[in-house]
Design an enzyme around this catalytic site. Structure first.
Site, PDB file in Angstrom:
ATOM      1  N   GLN A  57      -0.165  -6.730  -7.349  1.00 55.78           N
ATOM      2  CA  GLN A  57       1.140  -6.472  -8.534  1.00 55.78           C
ATOM      3  C   GLN A  57       0.449  -6.363  -9.789  1.00 55.78           C
ATOM      4  O   GLN A  57       0.060  -7.328 -10.375  1.00 55.78           O
ATOM      5  CB  GLN A  57       2.266  -7.410  -8.229  1.00 55.78           C
ATOM      6  CG  GLN A  57       3.358  -6.805  -9.006  1.00 55.78           C
ATOM      7  CD  GLN A  57       4.372  -6.362  -7.675  1.00 55.78           C
ATOM      8  OE1 GLN A  57       4.954  -6.893  -6.928  1.00 55.78           O
ATOM      9  NE2 GLN A  57       4.517  -4.712  -7.802  1.00 55.78           N
TER      10      GLN A  57
ATOM     11  N   THR B 221       2.317 -13.562  -7.173  1.00 53.56           N
ATOM     12  CA  THR B 221       1.941 -13.932  -5.872  1.00 53.56           C
ATOM     13  C   THR B 221       2.023 -13.005  -4.879  1.00 53.56           C
ATOM     14  O   THR B 221       1.811 -13.010  -3.824  1.00 53.56           O
ATOM     15  CB  THR B 221       2.720 -15.227  -5.472  1.00 53.56           C
ATOM     16  OG1 THR B 221       2.465 -16.288  -6.291  1.00 53.56           O
ATOM     17  CG2 THR B 221       2.191 -15.831  -4.051  1.00 53.56           C
ATOM     18  N   HIS B 222       2.190 -11.535  -5.468  1.00 58.30           N
ATOM     19  CA  HIS B 222       2.600 -10.446  -4.812  1.00 58.30           C
ATOM     20  C   HIS B 222       0.915  -9.830  -4.403  1.00 58.30           C
ATOM     21  O   HIS B 222       0.496  -8.950  -4.714  1.00 58.30           O
ATOM     22  CB  HIS B 222       3.331  -9.324  -5.427  1.00 58.30           C
ATOM     23  CG  HIS B 222       4.444 -10.067  -5.845  1.00 58.30           C
ATOM     24  ND1 HIS B 222       5.237  -9.524  -7.068  1.00 58.30           N
ATOM     25  CD2 HIS B 222       5.344 -11.375  -5.474  1.00 58.30           C
ATOM     26  CE1 HIS B 222       6.249 -10.440  -7.200  1.00 58.30           C
ATOM     27  NE2 HIS B 222       6.285 -11.584  -6.290  1.00 58.30           N
ATOM     28  N   ASN B 223       0.455 -10.540  -3.264  1.00 56.22           N
ATOM     29  CA  ASN B 223      -0.764 -10.001  -2.587  1.00 56.22           C
ATOM     30  C   ASN B 223      -0.401  -8.982  -1.428  1.00 56.22           C
ATOM     31  O   ASN B 223       0.784  -9.629  -0.834  1.00 56.22           O
ATOM     32  CB  ASN B 223      -1.638 -10.983  -2.105  1.00 56.22           C
ATOM     33  CG  ASN B 223      -2.304 -11.626  -3.065  1.00 56.22           C
ATOM     34  OD1 ASN B 223      -3.302 -11.369  -3.917  1.00 56.22           O
ATOM     35  ND2 ASN B 223      -1.670 -12.816  -3.599  1.00 56.22           N
TER      36      ASN B 223
END
Lengths: 240, 589
Positions: free
Chosen positions: B348, B515-517
């Protein structure tokens, strides 16, 4: 040596002695407006001498001097050591976290790019032990004295040099050491007092942070744009 | 010595959000399910209680709820010429550990992707010409449409009791909601949260400069709510500790409190925690999996658990790693462009800013990630990209709550970071700072990918997953564009001062960003362009399904949890309705 006489750290060590009442007195600048809070504050402060789990005398003196330089005593709060920050640091370095718990510690250990983050094999405790030795060695070379024996102006100068990375430690990088030192001081000053720092919730009083229970669903409308009254911040111990 | 256990209908790997959702849906369909979780069980009645839960040092600074890096981590490098090195303690992103996974600590922003996001390659090609998309930008259309997913978005909303205000109800645009969102068949389950002082100011300012602000949708009810499984949820208490801690009010969506109470006692369900799944056992000839092999971390015993079918529901990295280590599918090679497992890894592209107001009082400790205001005018294809030199976008959000004091003390740039002057400035601005964030998309690039590391091993001797990622020129341009639009709204508030912080040129594993993988096991229309079909069913093993953001072909300008929750329900529905009756490939090409 004359300077040594005026060093707050020395006074503090001698008078470990600093009683609850005198710590509270140091904080009255903030709570003077609230006599009730002041009373509560004096009652809440422990009157025991600081003792160390893992810090050596040299490390203890370094961390006391650093805490009092990073968080000096002024009208806003007592000093870092009066707030228990070195005690916090000692307990953190003795904790599982300080021992490298939950940390990937397999090799090979390769010097990476800044983007790759911390790549040393040292645990936080080991890192600070090495860092204090390196910092004191640099202070001796530069000023003829270890960090804790410097006067306030020289301490400020030394920390500034570490912060900028211009302090050339022997075999150790001063800039990341300063960042780690600053971080753990801030954690000690602002964390819940249960960890040994932020005694008497001094930093929370300073900010106007109410602490616990932090349930505001029925207050969010009433205090939108208005100062929330924080006379006596509440910590985990207050609810236990 | 591996002990072979009795076959069950379903094994679910990972009991995080989608793993527990799948276990619940499969047991409801009458199947026997074993849920394997490497982390600990979670006991909210013991752990998520006052006063212990209000501990910023433990949860925020020491990150207690995250995956133990000594057990598993990933290696990282910015480009494939470098040696990847392990992330020794989490920084930029924070995968969670134990039952409930990352939702035990997530921030709770609950979105749907735009209808155009699902057909992004076609949309761009149609609008800007066949040659508009650069050769190295490997974005693709999703094999599923917004309209197909809408009922599952709706169901996921009702699992979580989402607080929000519709901006598009069955095609009717509603002011005050997000008028750019896709049509919803139902209002949000509960009304939007009350906004903080800063968010209110941001709403007015955004409106004044011509944008369309709304209160962000939040994955916790604003009032008590009975969810889709009959579990009574609490309401958001605006505690200000949300981002890295669990919720003592049983409000913030996590299967720990929202599903487990009605799943735990089900005789068809067996939960095994501290069960470290080593591999999926794969029969390449038969194009089937036979089950999984796991280590019981409490006894050291190794077990083979046979299953009719397997659902892989680990975190993004775990899903891709399990596929690579188990030898299912062809690993992606960026040099040749061949192979699909590990392809289209995305992140992100977040950027942020702060404004300072001398004359305003905004209580920084009182609030929730859901009490903020966003505008979506510059997300996805909501705006014309002609001549801008980039594709993609994101939502822009602002507000003033949610900041305990170790991490939440903004001071203007140039302020000393220690000493008396630092203290003075910290106190001066504590009540006067407002924070902003731009939640930018990452449009897949052929150079960014996941594979197995050649050097470093995890705690059971498997190669670590290696992440090769850097921000692209496209995404930097996109992010600067978002910041320029944010700046218009910030200026309209007349702050005493403000600063906007573009991302540095190189992605860095410190500090925290998002944490947006996403990606690594992307879904698609055929075995030549994807790892799974539109139902998350693996092309190379028809009795293996994948859930979670590893299915995303690219990351759009929103937090991924809403879409990945909806897609888990879409997969579950297809399994129950069709696959169970007639096991085999659900899509024929």
């Amino acid at each position: 040596m004359a300077n040594d006489e005026s060093i707050p750290r020395r006074d503090f060590l001698k008078g470990a002695s600093l009683t609850g009442a005198s710590v509270a007195a140091a904080a009255t600048g903030l709570v003077a407006c609230s006599p009730k809070a002041e009373t509560a504050a004096s009652q809440a402060t422990p009157a025991t001498q600081d003792t160390w789990l893992v810090l050596t005398p040299e490390e203890a003196e370094f961390f006391i001097a650093a805490a009092d330089t990073i968080i000096p005593k002024d009208e806003l709060s007592p000093s870092g050591s009066e707030c228990g920050v070195p005690v916090f640091i000692d307990r953190q370095l003795a904790s599982a976290w300080g021992g490298g718990d939950r940390m990937y510690r397999a090799g090979p250990f390769v010097k990476g790019t800044p983007e790759q983050g911390y790549q040393l094999s040292l645990t936080p405790h080991q890192y600070f032990v090495a860092g204090v030795i390196a910092a004191n060695a640099w202070c001796e070379k530069t000023y003829g004295k270890t960090f804790d024996r410097l006067d306030q102006a020289k301490r400020n100068e030394a920390l500034t040099a570490m912060e900028k990375g211009t302090a050339e430690f022997d075999g150790f990088e001063s800039k990341p050491f300063f960042t780690a030192l600053l971080t753990i001081n801030m954690e000690g000053f602002f964390a819940d007092p249960i960890y040994g720092g932020n005694r008497n919730k001094a930093s929370w009083r300073m900010l106007g942070f109410p602490g616990l229970p932090a349930i505001y669903a029925d207050k969010i409308d009433a205090y939108r744009g208005k100062r929330y009254p924080v006379t006596e911040p509440q910590s985990i111990a207050d609810f236990s | 010595m591996v002990t072979k256990l009795k076959e069950v209908d379903v094994v679910v790997i990972g009991q995080g959000l989608t793993g527990v959702m799948m276990a619940k849906e499969m047991t409801m369909a009458g199947l026997t399910v074993v849920g394997l979780e490497r982390g600990p069980d979670k006991r909210p009645e013991q752990e998520n209680i006052l006063p212990r839960i209000r501990d910023e040092l433990r949860y925020n600074a020491r990150k207690e709820l995250m995956v133990d890096n000594a057990v598993d981590t990933v290696t990282f490098r910015n480009d494939s010429d470098q040696m990847a090195l392990p992330i020794r303690r989490w920084g930029a992103f924070l995968p969670g550990e134990g039952v409930g996974g990352t939702t035990n600590h997530w921030g709770g922003l609950h979105w749907r992707f735009l209808p155009t996001d699902f057909r992004i390659r076609s949309e761009i090609t149609q609008k800007y010409g066949a040659s508009a998309i650069p050769a190295d930008m490997t974005i693709t259309d999703w094999p599923v449409t917004y309209d197909e997913l809408e009922p599952y978005f709706d169901k996921f909303d009702k699992l979580c009791g989402v607080a929000g205000k519709a901006g598009n109800l069955r095609g009717q645009k509603i002011e005050g909601g997000n008028v750019f969102e896709g049509p919803r068949q139902n209002e949000y389950p509960t009304p939007a949260l009350k906004t903080s002082a800063g968010a209110g100011m941001f709403r007015d300012a955004a409106k004044n400069v011509g944008f369309h602000p709304f209160t962000v949708p939040f994955s916790a009810p604003s009032q008590p709510y009975v969810n889709v499984y009959g579990v009574t949820l609490g309401k958001c208490e605006y505690c200000g500790f949300c981002g890295r801690t669990s919720c003592e009010a049983n409000a913030k969506a996590t299967p720990t409190t929202h599903v487990m109470p009605v799943l735990r006692g089900d005789p068809k369900y067996t939960l095994k925690t501290r069960a470290f799944v080593k591999q999926i056992n794969y029969d390449k000839q038969a194009k089937k999996v036979t089950g999984v092999t796991y280590i019981d971390m409490k006894t050291g015993e190794e077990y083979e658990q046979p299953a009719g079918f397997v659902i892989l529901s680990a975190f993004v990295m775990g899903n891709t790693h399990m596929m690579l280590y188990s030898g299912i599918g062809e690993p992606y090679d960026p040099k040749t462009g061949r192979g699909l497992v590990g392809k289209n890894y995305c992140y992100q592209f977040e950027a942020n800013g702060t404004a300072f107001f001398e004359d305003k009082i905004m209580s920084p400790f009182m609030g929730s990630p859901g009490d903020r205001v966003a505008f979506d005018d510059f997300n996805g294809e909501n705006f014309d990209h002609s001549g801008l030199g980039f594709f993609g976008g994101g939502y822009i959000v602002g507000g003033s709550g949610s900041a305990p004091p170790i991490g939440g003390r903004d001071v203007p740039e140039g302020t000393p970071s220690w000493g008396s002057e630092w203290k003075k400035q910290t106190v001066k601005w504590y009540y006067g700072a407002m924070d902003f964030n731009t939640q930018g998309s990452v449009y897949a690039n052929r150079a960014n990918y996941l594979d197995l590391d050649p050097t470093y091993k995890d705690s059971i001797g498997r190669p670590l997953l290696r992440m090769t990622y850097n921000g692209t020129e496209n995404d930097h341009k996109m992010s600067r564009h978002l910041l320029s639009k944010l700046e218009m709204a910030v200026k309209a508030m007349n702050p005493t001062s403000y600063e906007l912080r573009p991302r540095p040129k190189n992605f860095t594993t410190v500090p925290y960003q998002s944490t947006h993988n996403t990606g690594g096991t992307m879904m698609g229309t055929n075995p030549g362009n994807s790892v799974t079909n539109r139902y998350g069913q693996v092309w190379e093993a028809s009795n293996l399904f994948i859930t979670g953001a590893s299915l995303f072909p690219q990351q759009h300008g929103y937090n991924p949890t809403g879409p990945l929750g909806a897609m888990a329900y879409w997969t579950a529905d297809k399994i129950v309705k069709d696959y169970v009756k007639n096991p085999g490939p659900l899509v024929h090409t």
